[in-house]
Design a protein around this motif. Structure first.
Motif, PDB file in Angstrom:
ATOM      1  N   PHE A 279       0.843  -1.123  -0.006  1.00 10.51           N
ATOM      2  CA  PHE A 279      -0.471  -0.130  -0.073  1.00 10.51           C
ATOM      3  C   PHE A 279       0.722   1.345   0.001  1.00 10.51           C
ATOM      4  CE2 PHE A 279      -2.618   3.284   2.577  1.00 10.51           C
ATOM      5  CZ  PHE A 279      -3.336   3.805   1.520  1.00 10.51           C
ATOM      6  N   VAL A 280       1.870   0.954   0.528  1.00  5.48           N
ATOM      7  CA  VAL A 280       3.098   2.108   0.974  1.00  5.48           C
ATOM      8  C   VAL A 280       3.487   2.919  -0.360  1.00  5.48           C
ATOM      9  CG1 VAL A 280       5.391   2.918   2.477  1.00  5.48           C
ATOM     10  CG2 VAL A 280       2.802   2.350   3.446  1.00  5.48           C
ATOM     11  N   GLU A 281       3.940   1.526  -0.795  1.00  6.46           N
ATOM     12  CA  GLU A 281       4.475   2.082  -2.062  1.00  6.46           C
ATOM     13  C   GLU A 281       3.903   1.865  -2.933  1.00  6.46           C
ATOM     14  OE1 GLU A 281       6.462  -1.988  -3.215  1.00  6.46           O
ATOM     15  OE2 GLU A 281       8.170  -2.139  -2.225  1.00  6.46           O
ATOM     16  N   MET A 282       2.580   1.907  -3.345  1.00 13.26           N
ATOM     17  CA  MET A 282       1.410   1.927  -4.487  1.00 13.26           C
ATOM     18  C   MET A 282       1.039   3.833  -3.936  1.00 13.26           C
ATOM     19  SD  MET A 282      -1.823   1.014  -5.019  1.00 13.26           S
ATOM     20  CE  MET A 282      -2.905   1.577  -3.142  1.00 13.26           C
ATOM     21  N   VAL A 283       0.804   4.136  -2.577  1.00 12.77           N
ATOM     22  CA  VAL A 283       0.227   5.929  -2.659  1.00 12.77           C
ATOM     23  C   VAL A 283       2.306   6.715  -2.977  1.00 12.77           C
ATOM     24  CG1 VAL A 283       0.536   7.812  -0.991  1.00 12.77           C
ATOM     25  CG2 VAL A 283      -0.537   5.262  -0.739  1.00 12.77           C
ATOM     26  N   VAL A 284       3.113   6.023  -2.804  1.00 13.97           N
ATOM     27  CA  VAL A 284       4.493   6.747  -3.630  1.00 13.97           C
ATOM     28  C   VAL A 284       4.052   6.773  -4.731  1.00 13.97           C
ATOM     29  CG1 VAL A 284       6.994   6.650  -3.190  1.00 13.97           C
ATOM     30  CG2 VAL A 284       5.785   5.959  -0.921  1.00 13.97           C
ATOM     31  N   GLU A 285       3.910   5.545  -5.546  1.00 12.99           N
ATOM     32  CA  GLU A 285       4.108   5.358  -7.265  1.00 12.99           C
ATOM     33  C   GLU A 285       3.467   6.452  -7.700  1.00 12.99           C
ATOM     34  OE1 GLU A 285       4.285   1.198  -7.814  1.00 12.99           O
ATOM     35  OE2 GLU A 285       5.824   0.871  -6.562  1.00 12.99           O
ATOM     36  N   PHE A 286       2.593   6.243  -6.429  1.00 13.50           N
ATOM     37  CA  PHE A 286       1.294   7.571  -7.378  1.00 13.50           C
ATOM     38  C   PHE A 286       1.544   9.272  -7.859  1.00 13.50           C
ATOM     39  CE2 PHE A 286      -2.633   9.857  -6.855  1.00 13.50           C
ATOM     40  CZ  PHE A 286      -3.541  10.755  -7.118  1.00 13.50           C
ATOM     41  N   ILE A 287       2.164   9.339  -6.384  1.00  8.85           N
ATOM     42  CA  ILE A 287       2.398  10.483  -6.217  1.00  8.85           C
ATOM     43  C   ILE A 287       3.808  10.435  -6.986  1.00  8.85           C
ATOM     44  CG2 ILE A 287       3.064  12.288  -4.551  1.00  8.85           C
ATOM     45  CD1 ILE A 287       0.960  11.567  -4.271  1.00  8.85           C
ATOM     46  N   ASP A 288       4.560   9.645  -6.972  1.00  6.48           N
ATOM     47  CA  ASP A 288       6.059  10.164  -8.051  1.00  6.48           C
ATOM     48  C   ASP A 288       5.492  10.767  -9.459  1.00  6.48           C
ATOM     49  OD1 ASP A 288       8.458  10.491  -8.628  1.00  6.48           O
ATOM     50  OD2 ASP A 288       8.330   8.848  -9.355  1.00  6.48           O
ATOM     51  N   GLY A 289       4.436   9.374  -9.705  1.00  7.92           N
ATOM     52  CA  GLY A 289       3.973   9.705 -10.778  1.00  7.92           C
ATOM     53  C   GLY A 289       3.326  10.782 -11.351  1.00  7.92           C
ATOM     54  N   GLN A 290       2.561  11.381 -10.130  1.00  9.18           N
ATOM     55  CA  GLN A 290       1.698  13.024 -10.872  1.00  9.18           C
ATOM     56  C   GLN A 290       2.856  13.464 -10.684  1.00  9.18           C
ATOM     57  OE1 GLN A 290      -1.662  13.300 -10.809  1.00  9.18           O
ATOM     58  NE2 GLN A 290      -1.556  11.296 -11.359  1.00  9.18           N
ATOM     59  N   VAL A 291       4.499  13.680 -10.095  1.00 11.56           N
ATOM     60  CA  VAL A 291       4.890  13.992 -10.223  1.00 11.56           C
ATOM     61  C   VAL A 291       6.016  14.752 -11.363  1.00 11.56           C
ATOM     62  CG1 VAL A 291       6.752  15.826  -8.884  1.00 11.56           C
ATOM     63  CG2 VAL A 291       4.958  14.947  -7.229  1.00 11.56           C
ATOM     64  N   LYS A 292       5.978  13.598 -11.781  1.00 12.42           N
ATOM     65  CA  LYS A 292       6.523  13.349 -12.829  1.00 12.42           C
ATOM     66  C   LYS A 292       5.896  14.271 -13.974  1.00 12.42           C
ATOM     67  CE  LYS A 292       9.310  10.026 -15.682  1.00 12.42           C
ATOM     68  NZ  LYS A 292       8.962   8.153 -15.737  1.00 12.42           N
ATOM     69  N   ASP A 293       4.602  13.926 -14.621  1.00 16.88           N
ATOM     70  CA  ASP A 293       4.275  14.125 -14.776  1.00 16.88           C
ATOM     71  C   ASP A 293       4.004  16.207 -14.933  1.00 16.88           C
ATOM     72  OD1 ASP A 293       3.209  11.449 -15.658  1.00 16.88           O
ATOM     73  OD2 ASP A 293       1.203  11.754 -14.870  1.00 16.88           O
ATOM     74  N   THR A 294       4.123  16.467 -14.187  1.00 20.85           N
ATOM     75  CA  THR A 294       3.845  18.288 -13.877  1.00 20.85           C
ATOM     76  C   THR A 294       5.456  18.682 -13.781  1.00 20.85           C
ATOM     77  OG1 THR A 294       1.704  16.780 -12.507  1.00 20.85           O
ATOM     78  CG2 THR A 294       2.911  19.327 -12.458  1.00 20.85           C
ATOM     79  N   PHE A 295       5.873  17.787 -13.408  1.00 18.46           N
ATOM     80  CA  PHE A 295       7.600  18.487 -12.480  1.00 18.46           C
ATOM     81  C   PHE A 295       8.459  17.610 -13.608  1.00 18.46           C
ATOM     82  CE2 PHE A 295      11.317  19.045 -10.468  1.00 18.46           C
ATOM     83  CZ  PHE A 295      11.486  20.740 -10.269  1.00 18.46           C
ATOM     84  N   HIS A 296       9.306  18.637 -14.393  1.00 18.92           N
ATOM     85  CA  HIS A 296       9.870  17.825 -15.052  1.00 18.92           C
ATOM     86  C   HIS A 296      11.564  17.778 -14.613  1.00 18.92           C
ATOM     87  CE1 HIS A 296       6.779  16.977 -17.701  1.00 18.92           C
ATOM     88  NE2 HIS A 296       6.831  18.173 -17.880  1.00 18.92           N
ATOM     89  N   GLY A 297      12.136  18.835 -13.393  1.00 21.48           N
ATOM     90  CA  GLY A 297      13.287  18.765 -12.696  1.00 21.48           C
ATOM     91  C   GLY A 297      13.649  17.184 -12.569  1.00 21.48           C
ATOM     92  N   ASN A 298      14.711  17.733 -11.346  1.00 22.18           N
ATOM     93  CA  ASN A 298      15.377  16.878  -9.697  1.00 22.18           C
ATOM     94  C   ASN A 298      13.620  16.900  -9.361  1.00 22.18           C
ATOM     95  OD1 ASN A 298      15.808  15.306  -7.813  1.00 22.18           O
ATOM     96  ND2 ASN A 298      18.475  16.165  -9.194  1.00 22.18           N
ATOM     97  N   ARG A 299      13.129  15.452  -9.046  1.00 19.66           N
ATOM     98  CA  ARG A 299      12.556  15.618  -8.058  1.00 19.66           C
ATOM     99  C   ARG A 299      12.661  14.721  -6.543  1.00 19.66           C
ATOM    100  NH1 ARG A 299      11.122  11.641 -12.639  1.00 19.66           N
ATOM    101  NH2 ARG A 299      10.464   9.693 -11.286  1.00 19.66           N
ATOM    102  N   ASN A 300      13.838  14.458  -6.619  1.00 26.22           N
ATOM    103  CA  ASN A 300      14.317  13.866  -5.074  1.00 26.22           C
ATOM    104  C   ASN A 300      13.716  14.758  -3.498  1.00 26.22           C
ATOM    105  OD1 ASN A 300      15.952  12.404  -6.304  1.00 26.22           O
ATOM    106  ND2 ASN A 300      18.035  13.366  -6.245  1.00 26.22           N
ATOM    107  N   SER A 301      13.114  15.900  -3.619  1.00 25.42           N
ATOM    108  CA  SER A 301      12.529  17.050  -2.942  1.00 25.42           C
ATOM    109  C   SER A 301      11.544  17.183  -3.608  1.00 25.42           C
ATOM    110  CB  SER A 301      13.828  18.276  -2.021  1.00 25.42           C
ATOM    111  OG  SER A 301      13.659  19.335  -3.819  1.00 25.42           O
ATOM    112  N   VAL A 302      11.088  17.110  -4.721  1.00 27.48           N
ATOM    113  CA  VAL A 302       9.552  17.758  -4.876  1.00 27.48           C
ATOM    114  C   VAL A 302       8.804  16.669  -4.682  1.00 27.48           C
ATOM    115  CG1 VAL A 302       7.584  18.464  -5.938  1.00 27.48           C
ATOM    116  CG2 VAL A 302      10.677  18.815  -6.625  1.00 27.48           C
TER     117      VAL A 302
END
Length: 269
Positions: free
Chosen positions: A62-85
């Motif tokens: 469940f935790v991995e699913m939530v993290v992957e979902f959020i990371d996917g949304q960030v990846k689609d919106t923010f195209h820079g380094n996502r390590n802090s975003v």
């Protein structure tokens, strides 16, 4: 319901207030927000430390699913380094979801607990609001935090001088004397644009959660009479189910707008 529906609503809209440095302090908002924040940190931290490369447990999945979902949304919106975003977006989303979800807890639970432990007379004069995001102080605190993060990203991407130059020369670009003439106009436009972001974030979340809390209180008024008790139960269940969507949607909107604003702050104009 002593005092009628108006008194009932007024009671449940009153915060547990104490004084800190001579200023009113909403103890209930602070306490619930702190506890929910710690639950999020302990929950996700626990599964992060126990993460394995093999078949994950249900909790880890469940935790991995939530993290992957959020990371996917960030990846689609923010195209820079996502390590802090991505961690920021995850924290905002989960914390706001937790705080919003408190709206599903029965309104009278705090009063019932006080009545059971200290008596009805004490409960009548006790106040405790369970939904931190229905308090404008919470939503503005979150949005102000986001505001300073945006400024940090803007300065990181453009430098102090570049950021200052952008404030003075955009959106109305000009050259020579006209560039100097337009500096006050550009500054005014940019200040308004920057201030609107945290204000809109705060007011949107607060308005939806405060309104949802108020609807629950109005529905509770239907349950005070046997004639309207059954319709009240049905309305409460229907609104509760619909409110789950609002809880998740408002957290998602707050999170995704934060990411959009960060992406915009790093762009050069």
């Amino acid at each position: 319901m002593a005092g009628g529906l108006n008194e009932y609503i007024k009671h449940h809209l009153t915060h547990n207030v104490t004084e800190v440095s001579g200023q009113p302090f909403h103890f209930d908002t602070w306490a619930v927000s702190l506890v929910l924040g710690l639950i999020f940190i302990l929950w996700f931290g626990f599964y992060a430390r126990k993460a394995t490369a093999g078949v994950p447990s249900k909790g880890q999945a469940f935790v991995e699913m939530v993290v992957e979902f959020i990371d996917g949304q960030v990846k689609d919106t923010f195209h820079g380094n996502r390590n802090s975003v991505t961690p920021l977006a995850l924290t905002i989303f989960m914390w706001v979801v937790f705080m919003n979800t408190m709206d599903l807890i029965p309104l009278d639970l705090p009063g019932t607990l006080v009545t059971a432990t200290q008596g009805a007379e004490v409960a009548e004069h006790s106040y405790f609001r369970l939904v931190p995001t229905a308090d404008l102080n919470t939503t503005f605190a979150l949005s102000v935090g986001v505001f300073f993060i945006l400024i940090g990203h803007a300065i990181s991407a453009k430098g102090v001088g570049g950021f200052g130059k952008e404030l003075a020369t955009a959106p109305f670009h000009a050259h020579g004397f006209m560039q100097i003439v337009l500096i006050p106009v550009n500054l005014l436009m940019n200040v308004i644009e920057w201030l609107v972001k945290p204000i809109s974030l705060a007011m949107r979340l607060f308005g939806n959660m405060y309104g949802g809390e108020l609807v629950f209180m109005l529905i509770a008024g239907l349950m005070t009479s046997w004639a309207t008790f059954v319709p009240g139960v049905i309305a409460n269940a229907a609104w509760g189910i619909f409110h789950i969507l609002i809880i998740l949607l408002q957290a998602f909107i707050f999170m995704i707008l934060t990411v959009v604003y960060i992406a915009g702050a790093r762009e050069h104009h």
